[in-house]
Design an enzyme around this catalytic site. Structure first.
Site, PDB file in Angstrom:
ATOM      1  N   ASP A 134       0.860  -1.192   0.000  1.00 56.50           N
ATOM      2  CA  ASP A 134       0.000   0.000   0.000  1.00 56.50           C
ATOM      3  C   ASP A 134       0.890   1.233   0.000  1.00 56.50           C
ATOM      4  O   ASP A 134       1.754   1.374   0.872  1.00 56.50           O
ATOM      5  CB  ASP A 134      -0.899   0.016   1.243  1.00 56.50           C
ATOM      6  CG  ASP A 134      -2.020  -1.017   1.155  1.00 56.50           C
ATOM      7  OD1 ASP A 134      -2.059  -1.772   0.169  1.00 56.50           O
ATOM      8  OD2 ASP A 134      -2.840  -1.064   2.088  1.00 56.50           O
ATOM      9  N   ASP A 153     -15.922  -4.134  -1.706  1.00 56.81           N
ATOM     10  CA  ASP A 153     -15.606  -3.871  -0.302  1.00 56.81           C
ATOM     11  C   ASP A 153     -16.895  -3.831   0.500  1.00 56.81           C
ATOM     12  O   ASP A 153     -17.839  -3.113   0.141  1.00 56.81           O
ATOM     13  CB  ASP A 153     -14.859  -2.540  -0.170  1.00 56.81           C
ATOM     14  CG  ASP A 153     -13.578  -2.530  -1.001  1.00 56.81           C
ATOM     15  OD1 ASP A 153     -12.938  -3.591  -1.096  1.00 56.81           O
ATOM     16  OD2 ASP A 153     -13.227  -1.474  -1.547  1.00 56.81           O
TER      17      ASP A 153
END
Length: 239
Positions: free
Chosen positions: A8, A129
């Site tokens: 990330d 998500d």
């Protein structure tokens, strides 16, 4: 089951967030290319990279770093964060990405997204998500009341092959993946390749996911927090 190591990126650094909260970040490496090289040296050929700056701004602020990882290391990279339009998808594919993950665009510009799925079914990955059972998007800041089935069916009809699904409540928490959620998703949509993301804390979690035969799993914080070693990841990975 494919194990997909995660990087990330935020402000050019390798970080992890808790529950998507930009105020709760841990920095693990200031050199993302160096971090990616560790995965390559361990035998991984494909990694998951998220541009956290892009997820908020809609601009691929870390694309130059991702291109370095691809071009200098020869790794295959799937990426998400900041994909807002078909032109964004084309830009990423032209930059050499092997997979483009979209969540917000699939909600806000479904026609453009479905067109991309139709043209590049093997490279388009839906980011599904889930937050308290609802679909979340826009950097996990917005939710939708639409049913998962109604949401997915037009994409499946267009040729969608792969879905990366995250239980936001478990992301970055090392609390274990939501096995029941993935079992249900696979049962409801057996023809899709499901990639699990969020909550993995140890090798037992990975074995539990293997037991329900998920297509793949993204592993991030458990590795960075040394709950799982790189050697252990490599042992469990099937390319």
């Amino acid at each position: 089951m494919k194990i997909i190591p995660a990087i990330d990126l935020l402000d050019g650094q390798v970080v992890r967030l808790q529950k998507g909260d930009y105020a709760q970040k841990s920095v693990y490496n200031e050199n993302p290319v160096e971090e990616a090289a560790k995965f390559k040296n361990a035998g991984f050929s494909h990694i998951h990279v998220v541009d956290l700056n892009g997820a908020k701004s809609g601009t691929f602020e870390n694309l130059s770093i991702i291109k370095k990882i691809i071009n200098e290391l020869g790794l295959s990279v799937q990426t998400g964060g900041g994909v807002r339009s078909r032109s964004d998808i084309d830009q990423l594919l032209n930059a050499g990405l092997s997979g483009v993950i979209c969540s917000s665009m699939a909600v806000k510009k479904p026609d453009e997204w479905i067109g991309a799925v139709s043209d590049h079914p093997e490279k388009m990955i839906l980011g599904l998500d889930l937050k308290d059972g609802k679909m979340a998007y826009g950097g996990w800041l917005e939710t939708s009341d639409q049913s998962i089935s109604d949401f997915l069916q037009p994409m499946i009809d267009a040729g969608l092959q792969t879905v990366l699904s995250t239980d936001i409540s478990r992301d970055g928490m090392l609390s274990g993946p939501n096995i029941n959620m993935y079992e249900e998703l696979q049962s409801d949509f057996p023809n899709l390749n499901w990639i699990a993301s969020g909550g993995v804390s140890n090798t037992d979690d990975l074995k539990n996911l293997q037991n329900i035969d998920v297509y793949g799993v993204v592993v991030g914080k458990a590795y960075y927090e040394k709950k799982i070693s790189l050697d252990q990841l490599a042992e469990l990975h099937i390319d």
